[in-house]
Design an enzyme around this catalytic site. Structure first.
Site, short mmCIF file in Angstrom:
data_model
loop_
_atom_site.label_atom_id
_atom_site.label_comp_id
_atom_site.label_asym_id
_atom_site.label_seq_id
_atom_site.Cartn_x
_atom_site.Cartn_y
_atom_site.Cartn_z
CE1 TYR A 147 -3.98 -2.37 0.27
CE2 TYR A 147 -2.84 -2.99 2.24
CZ TYR A 147 -3.60 -3.29 1.39
OH TYR A 147 -4.78 -4.41 1.52
CG HIS A 205 -7.22 4.79 0.35
ND1 HIS A 205 -8.07 5.80 0.29
CD2 HIS A 205 -8.22 3.72 1.07
CE1 HIS A 205 -9.30 5.55 0.78
NE2 HIS A 205 -9.33 4.46 1.18
CG PHE A 260 -6.02 -2.69 7.18
CD1 PHE A 260 -5.22 -2.63 5.90
CD2 PHE A 260 -5.43 -3.66 8.16
CE1 PHE A 260 -4.24 -3.32 5.54
CE2 PHE A 260 -4.35 -4.73 7.68
CZ PHE A 260 -3.93 -4.44 6.36
CG ASN A 267 -12.33 -1.02 7.27
OD1 ASN A 267 -11.05 -1.21 7.84
ND2 ASN A 267 -12.92 -2.00 6.92
CG ASP A 277 -7.63 9.10 0.00
OD1 ASP A 277 -7.42 8.78 0.99
OD2 ASP A 277 -8.20 8.29 -0.85
CG ASN A 297 -14.84 2.83 3.93
OD1 ASN A 297 -16.11 3.26 3.96
ND2 ASN A 297 -14.65 1.88 2.85
#
Length: 200
Positions: free
Chosen positions: A20, A25, A71, A73, A98, A119
């Site tokens: 990631y 994101h 993470f 969410n 973002d 989220n």
């Protein structure tokens, strides 16, 4: 938006893990890490806050930095725990994230408002007793044909150059929040226009 905003916590949103790194994101945590380097604030794992945490000073003001490693969410678990421990109110929090509704190279500093389906913001609001009354620095990433794969992908070189320029500018000018007040800082940051491609 109060001009005497007292930002005590800066949150950089993203997902944890090498796959990631520097994806669209993760622009929030990319900027947070730039700020941490600029102000010599070390970010270290802190299980109590479920994230990489550091504390330091910007323009003589003590500031907490956090990258939730839960993470995206579940970001609110980290923010809520830290805010609760240090008794930080929602209006004392700045979230870097973002933003699909802004083009690469654009960014907007704002207070409150909708969550735009993000989220990370949804989770933060839920863990702040459903409050949306915190500051956000929205970093434009533009929109792609499929939102899920778009946000988890890395920007094309031309977009990356625009985003990098915006992040550099935000990092250099984040201190204006503390030295000149949130209204002046908003004018400076929101007035940014990328130079690399002569974007109008």
């Amino acid at each position: 938006m109060a001009d005497n905003a007292n930002i005590r916590l800066i949150v950089g949103l993203g997902n944890v893990g090498a796959k990631y790194d520097h994806t669209r994101h993760n622009m929030g945590v990319d900027l947070l890490e730039m700020i941490a380097r600029r102000y010599n604030i070390g970010l270290q794992p802190q299980s109590k806050y479920s994230g990489l945490y550091g504390k330091g000073f910007i323009e003589g003001k003590e500031v907490h930095l956090i990258f939730p490693t839960t993470f995206m969410n579940e970001s609110g678990r980290s923010v809520g725990a830290l805010a609760n421990f240090f008794k930080i109110e929602p209006q004392e929090i700045l979230v870097l994230h973002d933003e699909l509704d802004l083009l690469p190279g654009q960014m907007k500093l704002k207070f409150g408002g909708g969550l735009a389906g993000h989220n990370g913001l949804k989770s933060i609001s839920a863990h702040l007793k459903n409050s949306k009354d915190y500051y956000r620095l929205r970093i434009g990433i533009g929109k792609g044909p499929d939102t899920y794969s778009w946000v988890l992908g890395r920007p094309a070189p031309a977009d990356k150059a625009l985003i990098d320029e915006a992040l550099d500018y935000a990092c250099v000018n984040i201190d204006k929040i503390f030295s000149q007040g949130i209204t002046k800082a908003t004018t400076i940051i929101n007035g940014f226009k990328p130079q690399k491609f002569n974007v109008d």
